[in-house]
Write a protein that holds these residues in place. Structure first.
Motif, PDB file in Angstrom:
ATOM      1  N   MET A   1       0.820  -1.211   0.000  1.00 45.12           N
ATOM      2  CA  MET A   1       0.000   0.000   0.000  1.00 45.12           C
ATOM      3  C   MET A   1       0.857   1.265   0.000  1.00 45.12           C
ATOM      4  O   MET A   1       0.533   2.240  -0.683  1.00 45.12           O
ATOM      5  CB  MET A   1      -0.983  -0.030   1.170  1.00 45.12           C
ATOM      6  N   ILE A   2       1.956   1.256   0.729  1.00 48.01           N
ATOM      7  CA  ILE A   2       2.852   2.418   0.735  1.00 48.01           C
ATOM      8  C   ILE A   2       3.540   2.569  -0.613  1.00 48.01           C
ATOM      9  O   ILE A   2       3.699   3.679  -1.129  1.00 48.01           O
ATOM     10  CB  ILE A   2       3.868   2.325   1.892  1.00 48.01           C
ATOM     11  N   SER A   3       3.916   1.462  -1.206  1.00 45.69           N
ATOM     12  CA  SER A   3       4.536   1.497  -2.526  1.00 45.69           C
ATOM     13  C   SER A   3       3.559   2.079  -3.553  1.00 45.69           C
ATOM     14  O   SER A   3       3.949   2.916  -4.382  1.00 45.69           O
ATOM     15  CB  SER A   3       4.960   0.081  -2.925  1.00 45.69           C
ATOM     16  N   GLU A   4       2.311   1.665  -3.494  1.00 45.57           N
ATOM     17  CA  GLU A   4       1.284   2.185  -4.404  1.00 45.57           C
ATOM     18  C   GLU A   4       1.063   3.679  -4.174  1.00 45.57           C
ATOM     19  O   GLU A   4       0.970   4.456  -5.120  1.00 45.57           O
ATOM     20  CB  GLU A   4      -0.022   1.422  -4.221  1.00 45.57           C
ATOM     21  N   LEU A   5       0.998   4.090  -2.915  1.00 49.73           N
ATOM     22  CA  LEU A   5       0.837   5.504  -2.570  1.00 49.73           C
ATOM     23  C   LEU A   5       2.005   6.321  -3.105  1.00 49.73           C
ATOM     24  O   LEU A   5       1.813   7.387  -3.716  1.00 49.73           O
ATOM     25  CB  LEU A   5       0.738   5.666  -1.047  1.00 49.73           C
ATOM     26  N   THR A   6       3.194   5.817  -2.902  1.00 47.45           N
ATOM     27  CA  THR A   6       4.399   6.502  -3.377  1.00 47.45           C
ATOM     28  C   THR A   6       4.372   6.635  -4.898  1.00 47.45           C
ATOM     29  O   THR A   6       4.686   7.696  -5.447  1.00 47.45           O
ATOM     30  CB  THR A   6       5.664   5.743  -2.937  1.00 47.45           C
ATOM     31  N   GLU A   7       3.986   5.578  -5.562  1.00 46.00           N
ATOM     32  CA  GLU A   7       3.935   5.586  -7.030  1.00 46.00           C
ATOM     33  C   GLU A   7       2.887   6.576  -7.541  1.00 46.00           C
ATOM     34  O   GLU A   7       3.150   7.373  -8.434  1.00 46.00           O
ATOM     35  CB  GLU A   7       3.625   4.173  -7.535  1.00 46.00           C
ATOM     36  N   ARG A   8       1.694   6.552  -6.938  1.00 48.83           N
ATOM     37  CA  ARG A   8       0.597   7.407  -7.406  1.00 48.83           C
ATOM     38  C   ARG A   8       0.814   8.885  -7.115  1.00 48.83           C
ATOM     39  O   ARG A   8       0.571   9.736  -7.965  1.00 48.83           O
ATOM     40  CB  ARG A   8      -0.718   7.001  -6.733  1.00 48.83           C
ATOM     41  N   LEU A   9       1.228   9.195  -5.896  1.00 49.50           N
ATOM     42  CA  LEU A   9       1.289  10.596  -5.485  1.00 49.50           C
ATOM     43  C   LEU A   9       2.649  11.255  -5.664  1.00 49.50           C
ATOM     44  O   LEU A   9       2.733  12.478  -5.749  1.00 49.50           O
ATOM     45  CB  LEU A   9       0.861  10.726  -4.014  1.00 49.50           C
ATOM     46  N   PHE A  10       3.705  10.446  -5.705  1.00 54.41           N
ATOM     47  CA  PHE A  10       5.052  11.018  -5.753  1.00 54.41           C
ATOM     48  C   PHE A  10       5.889  10.459  -6.896  1.00 54.41           C
ATOM     49  O   PHE A  10       7.111  10.525  -6.857  1.00 54.41           O
ATOM     50  CB  PHE A  10       5.763  10.795  -4.406  1.00 54.41           C
ATOM     51  N   ASP A  11       5.236   9.884  -7.900  1.00 53.34           N
ATOM     52  CA  ASP A  11       5.926   9.331  -9.067  1.00 53.34           C
ATOM     53  C   ASP A  11       7.027   8.345  -8.681  1.00 53.34           C
ATOM     54  O   ASP A  11       8.081   8.293  -9.315  1.00 53.34           O
ATOM     55  CB  ASP A  11       6.533  10.447  -9.920  1.00 53.34           C
ATOM     56  N   GLY A  12       6.803   7.615  -7.605  1.00 55.61           N
ATOM     57  CA  GLY A  12       7.766   6.615  -7.166  1.00 55.61           C
ATOM     58  C   GLY A  12       8.953   7.169  -6.397  1.00 55.61           C
ATOM     59  O   GLY A  12       9.861   6.428  -6.034  1.00 55.61           O
ATOM     60  N   ASP A  13       8.952   8.460  -6.124  1.00 58.12           N
ATOM     61  CA  ASP A  13      10.067   9.110  -5.443  1.00 58.12           C
ATOM     62  C   ASP A  13       9.900   9.006  -3.925  1.00 58.12           C
ATOM     63  O   ASP A  13       9.153   9.769  -3.313  1.00 58.12           O
ATOM     64  CB  ASP A  13      10.150  10.569  -5.881  1.00 58.12           C
TER      65      ASP A  13
END
Length: 106
Positions: free
Chosen positions: A81-93
């Motif tokens: 879930m954190i990986s998905e959040l990071t990908e969606r909101l922060f372009d994986g950064d």
């Protein structure tokens, strides 16, 4: 990353009961969440069936009742879930995520 580990808030609440207890019937989960959510037993049963189809929970039959247990760990779900959040909101950064979290805390 498995979409099976991406859970709604309600699904996550059900899993938390199972992680805390190790196993539970739909009625026990419904009772555990009653004060917080006021869910009907049919709603909990439907969500458990859907979670089982996704491979997140499994059941055994004991005394003509389904007893559910988690098939994934809390840390696996959190990681996904954190990986998905990071990908969606922060372009994986990840750095941008951490920066945001630190500045939001202040």
């Amino acid at each position: 990353m498995s979409d099976a580990h991406l859970l709604t808030d309600l699904q996550y609440s059900i899993l938390r009961v199972l992680w805390d207890r190790g196993h539970a019937t739909a009625a026990e989960i419904c009772q555990a969440l009653h004060a917080e959510r006021g869910l009907a037993l049919t709603t909990v049963s439907t969500l458990l069936t859907r979670l089982e189809k996704r491979g997140v929970v499994a059941h055994e039959t004991q005394a003509r009742q389904y007893v559910y247990h988690p098939t994934v760990t809390e840390s696996d779900v959190r990681r996904t879930m954190i990986s998905e959040l990071t990908e969606r909101l922060f372009d994986g950064d990840v750095t941008a995520l951490m920066s945001h979290l630190l500045s939001a805390r202040e």
